[in-house]
Scaffold this motif. Sequence first.
Motif, short mmCIF file in Angstrom:
data_model
loop_
_atom_site.label_atom_id
_atom_site.label_comp_id
_atom_site.label_asym_id
_atom_site.label_seq_id
_atom_site.Cartn_x
_atom_site.Cartn_y
_atom_site.Cartn_z
N SER A 3 85.26 116.85 82.04
CA SER A 3 86.64 116.88 82.50
C SER A 3 87.04 115.43 82.69
N VAL B 274 79.65 118.85 78.47
CA VAL B 274 81.11 118.89 78.45
C VAL B 274 81.61 118.00 79.58
N TYR C 31 85.24 110.17 83.35
CA TYR C 31 84.90 111.59 83.25
C TYR C 31 83.57 111.90 83.92
N GLU D 158 93.87 114.67 69.48
CA GLU D 158 92.48 114.97 69.17
C GLU D 158 91.65 113.72 69.44
N ARG E 142 93.45 116.17 74.44
CA ARG E 142 94.30 115.86 75.60
C ARG E 142 95.69 116.36 75.26
N SER F 30 84.15 114.33 71.51
CA SER F 30 85.28 114.96 70.83
C SER F 30 85.97 115.91 71.80
N GLY F 31 87.28 116.01 71.64
CA GLY F 31 88.00 116.88 72.55
C GLY F 31 89.48 116.86 72.31
N ARG G 107 89.82 117.53 78.07
CA ARG G 107 88.44 118.00 78.10
C ARG G 107 87.73 117.55 76.83
N THR G 108 86.44 117.27 76.98
CA THR G 108 85.67 116.80 75.84
C THR G 108 84.27 117.42 75.82
N ALA G 109 83.64 117.33 74.67
CA ALA G 109 82.23 117.67 74.49
C ALA G 109 81.53 116.38 74.08
#
Length: 155
Positions: free
Chosen positions: A139, A137, A149, A69, A92, A89-90, A116-118
């Motif tokens: 990648s 968002v 990213y 997380e 892996r 936050s995201g 992926r994250t926000a």
Amino acid sequence: MTVQPTVPALEAAFDVVVALGELADHGDTRAGHRRVIPIVGGAIDGGLQAEILPGGADWQVVRPDGAIEIDGRYTARTPEGEYVYLQVSGVRTADPGILDALLRGEPVPPEDYYFRTAIRFETASPRLKHLEHALYVASCVRDANAVRYRTYRVT
């Protein structure tokens, strides 16, 4: 009455490179297996130009299933001197061998893992307030000493 929402799309916004310091493994805490990775610099390029300042970190929790997380928080400064706070936050995740290779700093093709994250923004800059009024968002790619990213604005 049926409501037909518009279908969101992704619009490329900017690219980010976050330089990382040495991982501090805190072990198993009440929150889970805690790891803290200091953020030592970096850059934002594209629709937003800024330098990522040292002092932030990624406060990770490694879940029992091996997924990580992500909870990154750091500050960037534009060439005009405006500050932007980013909260990322995201998740892996990958097979355990892939996650171990990433932890050792080995190169792993991004298609071999999910990362992926926000991203949420906070700023006092009137010029950059639009960042606070949209969803973003990303990648992500994990390198030995950095995370890269591409950020997308959800339209």
